[in-house]
Design an enzyme around this catalytic site. Structure first.
Site, short mmCIF file in Angstrom:
data_model
loop_
_atom_site.label_atom_id
_atom_site.label_comp_id
_atom_site.label_asym_id
_atom_site.label_seq_id
_atom_site.Cartn_x
_atom_site.Cartn_y
_atom_site.Cartn_z
N ARG A 49 0.85 -1.18 0.00
CA ARG A 49 0.00 0.00 0.00
C ARG A 49 0.89 1.23 0.00
O ARG A 49 2.02 1.21 0.50
CB ARG A 49 -0.91 0.01 1.23
CG ARG A 49 -1.88 -1.16 1.32
CD ARG A 49 -2.73 -1.05 2.58
NE ARG A 49 -3.72 -2.12 2.66
CZ ARG A 49 -3.53 -3.26 3.31
NH1 ARG A 49 -2.38 -3.50 3.93
NH2 ARG A 49 -4.49 -4.18 3.36
N LYS A 74 -2.49 -2.06 7.40
CA LYS A 74 -3.84 -1.60 7.67
C LYS A 74 -4.34 -2.14 9.00
O LYS A 74 -4.16 -3.32 9.31
CB LYS A 74 -4.78 -2.04 6.54
CG LYS A 74 -6.14 -1.39 6.59
CD LYS A 74 -6.91 -1.69 5.32
CE LYS A 74 -8.26 -0.96 5.33
NZ LYS A 74 -9.01 -1.21 4.09
N HIS A 147 -2.78 2.36 -5.96
CA HIS A 147 -3.61 1.17 -5.74
C HIS A 147 -3.73 0.33 -7.01
O HIS A 147 -3.88 -0.89 -6.94
CB HIS A 147 -4.99 1.56 -5.21
CG HIS A 147 -5.57 0.51 -4.32
ND1 HIS A 147 -5.02 0.20 -3.09
CD2 HIS A 147 -6.64 -0.30 -4.46
CE1 HIS A 147 -5.73 -0.77 -2.52
NE2 HIS A 147 -6.72 -1.09 -3.34
N ARG A 150 -0.89 -1.97 -7.02
CA ARG A 150 -1.15 -3.08 -6.09
C ARG A 150 -2.09 -4.11 -6.72
O ARG A 150 -1.88 -5.31 -6.62
CB ARG A 150 -1.75 -2.52 -4.80
CG ARG A 150 -2.05 -3.53 -3.71
CD ARG A 150 -2.38 -2.75 -2.43
NE ARG A 150 -3.19 -3.49 -1.50
CZ ARG A 150 -2.71 -4.28 -0.53
NH1 ARG A 150 -1.39 -4.43 -0.40
NH2 ARG A 150 -3.52 -4.90 0.30
N HIS A 173 -4.13 -8.97 3.59
CA HIS A 173 -5.58 -9.05 3.70
C HIS A 173 -5.97 -9.88 4.92
O HIS A 173 -5.40 -10.96 5.14
CB HIS A 173 -6.19 -9.70 2.44
CG HIS A 173 -6.15 -8.82 1.25
ND1 HIS A 173 -6.30 -9.30 -0.04
CD2 HIS A 173 -5.99 -7.47 1.11
CE1 HIS A 173 -6.24 -8.30 -0.90
NE2 HIS A 173 -6.05 -7.18 -0.22
N TYR A 182 -9.49 -11.17 -7.10
CA TYR A 182 -8.59 -11.21 -8.25
C TYR A 182 -8.79 -12.48 -9.06
O TYR A 182 -8.50 -12.52 -10.25
CB TYR A 182 -7.14 -11.07 -7.79
CG TYR A 182 -6.89 -9.73 -7.11
CD1 TYR A 182 -6.89 -8.56 -7.86
CD2 TYR A 182 -6.72 -9.64 -5.74
CE1 TYR A 182 -6.70 -7.33 -7.26
CE2 TYR A 182 -6.51 -8.41 -5.13
CZ TYR A 182 -6.51 -7.26 -5.90
OH TYR A 182 -6.34 -6.04 -5.29
#
Length: 206
Positions: A49, A74, A147, A150, A173, A182
Site C-alpha cells: 500500500r 492496515k 492502488h 497493487r 488481507h 482477483y
C-alpha cells in the site's frame, strides 16, 4: 459484470483496472531517477500500500533473506512480505549503502508523504503516455494510481501461479475472500489449476 467488495469499497473489475506487463515496462522506463524506480518497484513488485511504502525504513529490509517487514499495515497489523530480486536491486541502487532511516525521506527528517508518491507516479505515468482521467460518479480520477499498481501485482502473481493464500499474506488481507476478487478478474488462473490437476483426463472415458 458482477459487483465485488474490496476493503469495504464496492468495485467493478475491468481490464483497465490493471496494468499489462507492456504498460508496466513503459511506466518503469519513464521513472526519472533511481528513487522513483524504487517507489514503482515496491508498489508493483511487492504489492505494498502507498502508506506502507511511505513509512518504510531501511531497518525493515532483509535483502539477504529476501524479505521486508511491514510494521504499519492496515489496522496496525504487521506482516512479513517477500522481496523479489528486481525490487532488491532497485532498492540497493536507490539507497547506495544507506543503512538506517526512512527509505524515502521527506521534510524535517520525516518520510515522504503519500500525496508526494501519488504526484511522482502521476508524472511518470504522464511521461509514459499511460495516464488518463476517468469520470466517476462523484469526481474525476486518474487511472494510474498506487492502488492500481497493487491490483496489478495481484493479477501478475496469480498469472504466475502463486497460491492465493500466499498472495493474501503478501497483501496483508485479513480475509481470503478479499484476495479472491482477483480470481474473479482472472478466470484463466482457475482454468490452469484444473489443467494442472488433470481434471480433463479424470472426466474423459478411458
Amino acid at each position: 459484470m458482477k459487483l465485488i467488495y474490496y476493503d469495504i469499497v464496492l468495485y467493478r473489475m475491468h481490464p483497465e483496472d490493471f496494468l499489462s506487463l507492456d504498460e508496466w515496462h513503459k511506466l518503469l522506463a519513464a521513472a526519472p531517477t533511481l528513487r522513483e524506480a524504487a517507489l514503482l518497484w515496491l508498489m508493483a513488485g511487492c504489492g505494498l500500500r502507498v502508506s506502507e511504502v511511505a513509512a518504510l525504513k531501511v531497518e525493515h529490509l532483509d535483502g539477504t533473506g529476501g524479505y521486508l517487514h511491514v510494521v504499519n499495515g492496515k489496522g496496525g497489523k504487521r506482516r512479513t512480505s517477500i522481496l523479489p530480486k528486481p525490487v532488491i536491486d532497485a532498492l540497493d541502487a536507490h539507497l547506495q549503502g544507506k543503512d538506517s532511516g526512512y527509505i524515502f525521506e521527506g521534510r524535517d527528517q520525516g518520510h515522504i508523504s503519500t500525496r508526494q508518491i501519488q504526484r511522482l507516479l502521476d508524472e511518470a505515468a504522464e511521461r509514459a503516455g499511460l495516464q488518463e482521467t476517468r469520470m466517476g460518479k462523484m469526481r474525476q480520477r486518474k487511472r494510474i494510481t498506487p492502488h492500481l499498481l497493487r491490483h496489478s501485482f495481484s493479477r501478475w502473481s496469480l498469472d504466475a501461479g502463486i497460491d492465493i493464500s500466499y498472495l493474501q499474506h503478501q497483501l496483508g488481507h485479513s480475509s481470503l475472500t478479499t484476495t479472491a476478487i482477483y480470481l474473479q478478474a482472472r478466470p484463466n488462473h482457475r482454468r490452469k489449476a484444473y489443467e494442472k490437476a488433470g481434471f480433463d483426463q479424470l472426466l474423459s472415458p478411458h
